[in-house]
Enzyme design. Sequence first.
Site, PDB file in Angstrom:
ATOM      1  N   ASP A  22      19.436 -20.639  42.997  1.00  4.29           N
ATOM      2  CA  ASP A  22      18.708 -20.589  41.722  1.00  4.29           C
ATOM      3  C   ASP A  22      19.460 -21.373  40.647  1.00  4.29           C
ATOM      4  O   ASP A  22      18.861 -22.129  39.874  1.00  4.29           O
ATOM      5  CB  ASP A  22      18.548 -19.139  41.248  1.00  4.29           C
ATOM      6  N   HIS A  60      14.990 -25.071  44.423  1.00  4.40           N
ATOM      7  CA  HIS A  60      15.769 -23.990  45.046  1.00  4.40           C
ATOM      8  C   HIS A  60      16.097 -24.341  46.495  1.00  4.40           C
ATOM      9  O   HIS A  60      17.238 -24.180  46.947  1.00  4.40           O
ATOM     10  CB  HIS A  60      14.958 -22.700  44.962  1.00  4.40           C
ATOM     11  N   GLU A  61      15.116 -24.838  47.234  1.00  4.09           N
ATOM     12  CA  GLU A  61      15.347 -25.191  48.643  1.00  4.09           C
ATOM     13  C   GLU A  61      16.281 -26.399  48.769  1.00  4.09           C
ATOM     14  O   GLU A  61      17.115 -26.457  49.679  1.00  4.09           O
ATOM     15  CB  GLU A  61      14.020 -25.472  49.341  1.00  4.09           C
ATOM     16  N   HIS A 103      19.742 -25.183  48.607  1.00  6.82           N
ATOM     17  CA  HIS A 103      20.212 -24.608  49.868  1.00  6.82           C
ATOM     18  C   HIS A 103      20.812 -25.695  50.753  1.00  6.82           C
ATOM     19  O   HIS A 103      21.809 -25.471  51.448  1.00  6.82           O
ATOM     20  CB  HIS A 103      19.061 -23.940  50.613  1.00  6.82           C
ATOM     21  N   GLU A 131      21.270 -16.759  47.309  1.00  9.23           N
ATOM     22  CA  GLU A 131      20.024 -17.002  46.584  1.00  9.23           C
ATOM     23  C   GLU A 131      20.293 -17.288  45.114  1.00  9.23           C
ATOM     24  O   GLU A 131      19.680 -18.181  44.520  1.00  9.23           O
ATOM     25  CB  GLU A 131      19.083 -15.807  46.735  1.00  9.23           C
TER      26      GLU A 131
END
Length: 484
Positions: A202, A133-134, A137, A198
């Site tokens: 995901d 997930h990070e 980003h 977010e």
Amino acid sequence: MFKRTRSLVCLCVAAALSTPAPSLANSLDLPDIGTTASSTLTIDQEIQYGDAYMRMIRASQPIVNDPVLNEYIDSLGHRLVANASDVKTPFTFFMIRDRNINAFAFFGGYVALHSGLFLHAQSESELASVVAHEIAHVTQRHLARSMEEQARRSPATMAALAGALLLAIASPEAGMAAITATTAGNMQGRINYTRSNEKEADRFGINTLAKAGFDVNAMPRFFGRLADEYRYASKPPPMLLTHPLPEDRITDSRARAQNYPARRVDPSLNYHLARARIVARYAGIESKAAQDWFKRTQKKVAPNLKVAFEYGKALVYLDNNQLDQAAVILNDLIKQDPHNLFYLDAMSDLYIAQKQAGKAESLLKQALKSAPNNAVITINYANALLKQEKNEEAVKVLQRYTHDNPKDVNGWHLLSEANIHLGKSDEDLAARAEILALKANWNKAIQYYTQASQLAELGSLKQARYDARIDQLMVQRDRFLALQ
């Protein structure tokens, strides 16, 4: 300090990257969204800011400089990066000693994990779901896109927003004023933007998980457990403040996971070894409580994972100078798996604690034949040489190590120590200057190199090397200050 800063900016420029994404990110056919921010913040600029933020974090946060854990996190992270889309920057993974559940990413491919994350993730796939997930980003340039949107909503420029974030890390009060002055926008719009962002992370993250061979169901499972556990908490963990978990996000990730074929993923021994190491050394609990946790949890795991809990017990014994108890366990573990880095590191520590550093040297020298450039083995080998006062040999090993790993403060600390023992004050100053530079203490670093140059023989190659490094540091300092 950084935690305070992140809460200040989590809805605008948040270093935790709980940041904005355009509404079109909910579409299945995404455009090249990385280009959205490229008109105002280039990849090179992102890398430059990322390096600056990382130096500030080293100066302000309890970073875990543990060679074994660093190796594990780096290996896991790069396994995911190798399967991620739109990778445009190098990636650096590191851990902060903090029992709060959190992870965050920022410019330049830096991804931080709180040690507390390991206490709540029950499998490597669950941990990997957070890391993936990070990574998303970063690859989708969410922070740059967030700041670009914020600049559209206010008179602020991208440079002002990025500089405000850097200033906030350096000085929270000044940063708060700067961010307040540059972020006048509609709050509801920012909240919606963050939720969209977010979900996008995901979506990309779960695809990365699948391609890297992890259990995609780990993402909704971990999300759901966190949401249930803290649903009525008056003070939720930072991760839920910076990464909101509304029910639709959990439902969405569960539905996406069902689109991938079912895959059986065997439990990772290295994950459980890393987790045991964190419980033993970085969870901030007393040794008796740690031993009780190991005994209690060991009963619930598969037989092949029980060695991880034995390893954890051995570390607690070792750290409490109960060397005989530690030796019984570690001797058995190293026989079972003589190349395991967790065991080699602990066995080296045991030999040194037993005043048998020569045994540690022999063990590690043999291990280096199989893995000649491994950072864990090399740094332990250098330490074993130092404990025997083989300082000249240690310096040769550490000079090569710091050349290959210039951002590892462990190498510079040991190199400083070795040169102190040899009476080489100039080389000691140079090593300490590198540590200061890694923490953005530019002036002190330049001062130390200047003193080293004055101690060196006039006109020597060593003096020329010091002077050249002073010039480099002055350029880096000026670039760093210009970012603010």
